[in-house]
Every structure is written in C-alpha cells, then in structure tokens.
Design a protein around this motif. Structure first.
Motif, PDB file in Angstrom:
ATOM      1  N   LEU A 246      80.414 -60.964 -51.496  1.00 57.76           N
ATOM      2  CA  LEU A 246      79.956 -59.844 -50.689  1.00 57.76           C
ATOM      3  C   LEU A 246      81.070 -58.821 -50.506  1.00 57.76           C
ATOM      4  O   LEU A 246      80.865 -57.616 -50.665  1.00 57.76           O
ATOM      5  CB  LEU A 246      79.466 -60.338 -49.326  1.00 57.76           C
ATOM      6  N   LEU A 247      82.266 -59.280 -50.185  1.00 53.58           N
ATOM      7  CA  LEU A 247      83.387 -58.364 -50.006  1.00 53.58           C
ATOM      8  C   LEU A 247      83.732 -57.649 -51.309  1.00 53.58           C
ATOM      9  O   LEU A 247      84.020 -56.452 -51.326  1.00 53.58           O
ATOM     10  CB  LEU A 247      84.611 -59.130 -49.485  1.00 53.58           C
TER      11      LEU A 247
ATOM     12  N   THR B 287      60.696 -58.835 -49.387  1.00 50.85           N
ATOM     13  CA  THR B 287      61.522 -59.741 -48.568  1.00 50.85           C
ATOM     14  C   THR B 287      63.015 -59.557 -48.814  1.00 50.85           C
ATOM     15  O   THR B 287      63.835 -60.026 -48.023  1.00 50.85           O
ATOM     16  CB  THR B 287      61.137 -61.213 -48.830  1.00 50.85           C
ATOM     17  N   ALA B 288      63.362 -58.872 -49.915  1.00 50.03           N
ATOM     18  CA  ALA B 288      64.784 -58.582 -50.161  1.00 50.03           C
ATOM     19  C   ALA B 288      65.332 -57.595 -49.136  1.00 50.03           C
ATOM     20  O   ALA B 288      66.530 -57.303 -49.130  1.00 50.03           O
ATOM     21  CB  ALA B 288      64.980 -58.041 -51.576  1.00 50.03           C
ATOM     22  N   ALA B 289      64.450 -57.093 -48.251  1.00 51.78           N
ATOM     23  CA  ALA B 289      64.906 -56.213 -47.175  1.00 51.78           C
ATOM     24  C   ALA B 289      65.852 -56.943 -46.236  1.00 51.78           C
ATOM     25  O   ALA B 289      66.653 -56.315 -45.536  1.00 51.78           O
ATOM     26  CB  ALA B 289      63.710 -55.672 -46.394  1.00 51.78           C
TER      27      ALA B 289
ATOM     28  N   VAL C  50      71.813 -50.155 -48.024  1.00 51.22           N
ATOM     29  CA  VAL C  50      72.026 -51.590 -47.805  1.00 51.22           C
ATOM     30  C   VAL C  50      73.243 -51.762 -46.902  1.00 51.22           C
ATOM     31  O   VAL C  50      74.270 -51.115 -47.110  1.00 51.22           O
ATOM     32  CB  VAL C  50      72.261 -52.354 -49.130  1.00 51.22           C
ATOM     33  N   ILE C  51      73.123 -52.638 -45.925  1.00 48.64           N
ATOM     34  CA  ILE C  51      74.236 -52.937 -45.020  1.00 48.64           C
ATOM     35  C   ILE C  51      74.544 -54.429 -45.102  1.00 48.64           C
ATOM     36  O   ILE C  51      73.648 -55.264 -45.000  1.00 48.64           O
ATOM     37  CB  ILE C  51      73.892 -52.555 -43.569  1.00 48.64           C
TER      38      ILE C  51
ATOM     39  N   PHE D 134      72.141 -58.416 -55.005  1.00 46.31           N
ATOM     40  CA  PHE D 134      72.487 -57.119 -54.427  1.00 46.31           C
ATOM     41  C   PHE D 134      71.609 -56.005 -54.997  1.00 46.31           C
ATOM     42  O   PHE D 134      71.250 -55.062 -54.291  1.00 46.31           O
ATOM     43  CB  PHE D 134      73.966 -56.813 -54.665  1.00 46.31           C
ATOM     44  N   LYS D 135      71.254 -56.106 -56.269  1.00 47.21           N
ATOM     45  CA  LYS D 135      70.367 -55.107 -56.874  1.00 47.21           C
ATOM     46  C   LYS D 135      69.000 -55.117 -56.197  1.00 47.21           C
ATOM     47  O   LYS D 135      68.412 -54.067 -55.928  1.00 47.21           O
ATOM     48  CB  LYS D 135      70.209 -55.378 -58.373  1.00 47.21           C
TER      49      LYS D 135
END
Length: 322
Positions: free
Chosen positions: A182-183, A166-168, A110-111, A5-6
């Motif tokens: 994720l939640l 690529t972390a995009a 971030v979504i 996530f970072k």
C-alpha cells in the motif's frame, strides 16, 4: 496488489457519478445493517479479543459492544445527512482578459488508510470516503482482522443490493507485505510527491550542513540497486538502475551527497543498509521482516508463510550490530 488497486480506482470513478442522495441512501442502509448484524459483528470481535491479553492497552480499543455498534451506526447516519462536500465552489475569480476561473471540490478517487486495533475505523473511514465519492483501501491491524473482515462483509452485502461495485471498500490482508504494498503504491502513484518529500528533505539538510559546517550522515539502502545490478557478490560501484521512485531517490541522494562533498567540502557520508532486524522492534513492513515476524506469528497463530522464495538469499543486519 496492482489489480486490487486498479479495481478500487475504477470503483472510485463510478462513485463520483452517484448523486449525493444515492450515496446517502446507501450509507443509511449500511447503518441499519450494522444494527441488524450486531450478533455477527460481536461474534467476530470476540474471536479477536480472545487472542489478546486483557492487560494490553489496545484491548479496550479493540472491543465492540452493543452500545458502540449503535453509536457507529448513528455516526454513519449523521455523515449521510451532512451537506455534500462535492461540487462546491472553493474560489472564483475573473482575469483581466475576461476569463473566469473556478476551483470546484471533486473526489480524490481512492483513499488508503492504515490503522491499528480499532474496528470502528473500518466503518468510519468507509462512511467519510463514500460520502465524498471516494473508494477506500483499508489496511487494519492483525489484532482486529476478524472484526474488520466481518464489518467489510456487511458493507459489501449492502453495496451489492444497490448495485454498487464492492471494490468501493477494499480490505487488504492483515500482513506487513500488504502494508508495504500500500505504501509503495502510494509512492508510485504520486512519484512527484515522493521525490519532493525525499529529495527536498535531503537538500535542506545538506544546505544546513554547508552553511553551518556540520557533518551529515544519510542512510541509504540496498534499494539503490536495480534489476540489472549483479546479484552475486554485488560490487559497491556497479550498474544502478532502480525501477521504483524509492530506489531512484536513494541513488540521487548518494550522488547529491557526493556533489556537496566535492563542491563545498561538506563532510557527508552514507551507508547502503540492508534490511535491519531486531528482537525488540516489532516488524514494520520491511522486506526482511519475515526473519523476525516468523517468531511472532509462531506464538500468535502457530504458522507463518514466508514471502521470499526458498532459492532467494537476502542480506540483513541485526540492530545490535550497528
């Protein structure tokens, strides 16, 4: 998952610095790559389809075809050609003291997206997020895992060509643990929202019960306990210092229920449920879901890796026992 996530967050910051023309060029290149890699994408999709019964309602949603890939590429080119949603003045006003205020559209950063057996969503979400300068973290269904992985690989190849992180676009593992992570990350990232959703709903319910003389039952959770709670034969009344916003909301909810009972006489009760498992309800991301998921995975793939260490014992309850 924290490191993942970072990286997505950092990639989002870099995307926001790209111009709309640069983002559009990347999207058009990804669209071309989808068409150029049809055979590869269809081969991966065939692996997913082979694991699903044709009578399953999800089968058609899962299926990719030449025409569907062409349509996905066309949609991505259409998104690339849309006016930029960024930098738009949404509202503007001048205060009496002459101070001028403007609200301007900017990326979220971030979504996260959780979706089922629809491999086209992998491309659709990426296109919309990338166009608006946002990184995306994707959690697709296990039924479409091979298709989703192939799609993200194609996207990554184009991003590398343009020097874009690529972390995009990040595809999480197709596991329930990843869904829970994720939640949880969303809740921990915006604890104010998590608090408002949890406590606001409970407070409204308690007020309705007070005003209309109703009884109210609110299920709590073993999440109310924290790392410092005794782990052997844990007492009901003990040290409760959870370290997540979820656990904090559970403890606060119990205390608020007690307050309404003693202050207003509301018949409010709560039970700290352990993990609830069932042979009917599919695993949904809970900590104890491995007790059921092990059987589904045995049928589906013939193997299962338990996320709980062998020396850890976890309370759980069978649904029909409730």
């Amino acid at each position: 998952m924290t490191e993942t996530f970072k990286k997505a967050k950092e990639a989002g910051r870099r995307l926001a610095l790209m111009t709309d023309d640069e983002r559009g060029e990347v999207l058009r290149s990804v669209a071309d790559a989808i068409v150029d890699n049809k055979e590869r994408l269809l081969r991966a999709n065939a692996e997913d389809l082979a694991k699903m019964d044709r009578s399953n309602p999800l089968y058609d949603r899962l299926m990719l075809t030449d025409d569907r890939l062409e349509a996905i590429a066309a949609d991505m080119r259409a998104v690339a050609g849309l006016p930029s949603p960024l930098g738009r003045t949404l509202t503007e006003r001048t205060l009496e003291n002459g101070l001028r205020l403007k609200k301007v559209s900017v990326p979220f950063g971030v979504i996260g997206m959780i979706y089922e057996a629809r491999p086209n969503v992998t491309f659709d979400v990426f296109a919309l997020c990338f166009k608006s300068g946002n990184a995306c973290v994707l959690k697709g269904g296990r039924d479409a895992d091979e298709s989703n992985r192939a799609g993200v690989e194609v996207i990554h190849e184009v991003l590398r060509r343009y020097g874009v992180d690529t972390a995009a676009v990040t595809l999480l593992p197709a596991t329930h643990e990843a869904t829970a992570a994720l939640l949880s990350a969303v809740g921990e990232r915006n604890p104010q929202m998590a608090w408002n959703v949890n406590m606001g709903a409970l407070n409204n319910s308690l007020e309705v019960a007070r005003q209309h003389h109703c009884a109210l039952f609110t299920p709590s959770s073993i999440g109310a306990f924290g790392p410092s709670s005794p782990k052997d034969k844990t007492p009901q009344d003990t040290i409760m210092q959870p370290t997540t916003i979820y656990g904090i909301c559970k403890v606060t909810g119990e205390l608020l229920g007690n307050y309404y009972h003693h202050k207003y006489g509301v018949d409010t009760r709560s039970v700290r449920f352990p993990g609830i498992i069932s042979s009917v309800t599919l695993p949904g991301g809970g900590t104890t879901d491995y007790a059921v998921e092990i059987y589904y995975e045995a049928i589906r793939s013939g193997r299962f890796t338990c996320p709980v260490p062998g020396d850890v014992y976890m309370d759980m309850m069978y649904m029909l026992s409730l």
